[in-house]
Scaffold this active site. Structure first.
Site, PDB file in Angstrom:
ATOM      1  CG  ASP A 188      -0.228  -0.042   2.533  1.00 21.63           C
ATOM      2  OD1 ASP A 188       0.991  -0.287   2.533  1.00 21.63           O
ATOM      3  OD2 ASP A 188      -0.876   0.174   3.569  1.00 21.63           O
ATOM      4  CB  CYS A 189       4.037   1.836  -1.742  1.00 21.66           C
ATOM      5  SG  CYS A 189       5.321   3.070  -1.942  1.00 21.66           S
ATOM      6  N   GLY A 190       2.482   4.753  -1.234  1.00 16.78           N
ATOM      7  CA  GLY A 190       1.984   5.970  -1.848  1.00 16.78           C
ATOM      8  C   GLY A 190       2.880   6.540  -2.926  1.00 16.78           C
ATOM      9  CG  ASN A 198       0.656   0.430  -4.587  1.00 24.20           C
ATOM     10  OD1 ASN A 198       0.152   0.439  -3.466  1.00 24.20           O
ATOM     11  ND2 ASN A 198       1.491   1.364  -4.993  1.00 24.20           N
TER      12      ASN A 198
END
Length: 329
Positions: A72-74, A91
């Site tokens: 769950d990388c921004g 993601n």
């Protein structure tokens, strides 16, 4: 055990894919690296494909056993780590080619913005997605051809070697400059635009004044900053607050505005910086340990150890910054 082929499409605002993938007897683990245990997306992927789910924050899995990694990388490094290692990556955040590893994020290995409805069983006979090779045959051929150019007398050989050496240095600097410009365009400029928009909203909407009245008494004192630091460093919250550093960005911009307006004493700028950042990197701990080729037992002990250590080092850093802030303004 029989495994199923699944189809994963990008969600609203997402990028990449669709991925049509199928596990096998070796690559049969769905690794959830989202900071909140095993999320519903990981569970659905495992349920449809017949794989096993693994919490990436609790244990480590060898790369050659990972069927797909859920992050769950921004837009920081984590979204590119697994594609670089040749692992299919989902993601949950709608992010495209971003971060320092953006060159490894390809449509045939990465998909973002995924929701549960975007994961289905593939149609019978569907062709499985194949990832591109990391090294082309042309580069191999060029290497082999360059190795065969050692003939000639000593003088010409020396000149050739010097020319290659100078060309290699120039090429490295040129590649570094190109990557720097690309990183500025992909990461720094969008961040500057985001911060500018945030400042405009806070300044013109009046939200800043409302929040200032509530948070100024807390942010304008050392005990208040320690409370903020401890809350951000809680092991339950820090991996969730880490992705994209959104909390630190928003609070940091707000505190900077209030310090500029005089609502918060400027000597609290340095300790405030440490107070809002103890969660930074907490979402990346299992990935970092994996990159360091740590043993599964090391990951199981190391992740909670680092998370709990932030509860100690975070407040200490705030106190040290507070002490060094005297005389700065």
């Amino acid at each position: 055990m029989a495994y199923n082929t699944i189809r994963i499409e990008k969600g609203k605002g997402g990028w990449g894919g669709p991925l049509v993938i199928k596990p096998d007897s070796k690559r049969n683990k769905v690794v959830s690296v989202t900071g909140g245990g095993i999320d519903p997306i990981s569970q659905k992927v495992a349920e449809l494909s017949g794989c096993e789910t693994v919490d990436g924050f609790a244990t480590s899995v060898p790369d050659d056993e990972i069927f797909v990694a859920i992050v769950d990388c921004g837009g920081t490094a984590r979204c590119g780590v697994y594609p670089k290692k040749g692992v299919y990556t989902i993601n949950l955040t709608p992010v495209g080619q971003s971060g320092p590893l953006a060159q490894y994020i390809k449509e045939d290995i990465y998909v973002s913005g995924v929701k549960e409805e975007n994961i289905t069983l593939a149609e019978e006979g569907a062709q499985v997605t194949q990832t591109a090779k990391s090294e082309s045959t042309s580069s191999i051929a060029s290497k082999s051809s360059s190795n065969g150019n050692g003939n000639g007398n000593g003088k010409s050989s020396f000149i050739v070697r010097m020319g290659k050496a100078v060309g290699g240095v120039v090429g490295k600097f040129f590649a570094a400059g190109r990557q720097t410009v690309q990183m500025v365009i992909n990461n720094i400029l969008p961040f500057m635009a985001f911060v500018s928009m945030l400042i405009g909203i806070i300044s013109e909407s009046g939200i800043g004044n409302v929040i200032a009245q509530a948070i100024a008494p807390v942010s304008g004192s050392l005990p208040g900053l320690l409370i903020v630091c401890i809350i951000c460093a809680l092991p339950i919250l820090s991996p969730i607050l880490g992705p994209g550093a959104v909390i630190a960005q928003v609070v940091g911009v707000f505190l900077g505005l209030e310090i500029g307006k005089g609502n918060i004493p400027p000597q609290y700028a340095l300790p405030a910086l440490f107070a809002i950042n103890p969660q930074v990197g907490c979402d990346f701990i299992p990935v970092g340990l994996s990159l360091g080729e740590a043993e599964p037992e090391t990951v199981e002990i190391g992740v909670p150890a680092v998370l709990f250590s932030r509860l100690i080092t975070g407040p200490i850093s705030v106190v040290i910054a507070w002490a060094f802030s005297f005389g700065l303004f």
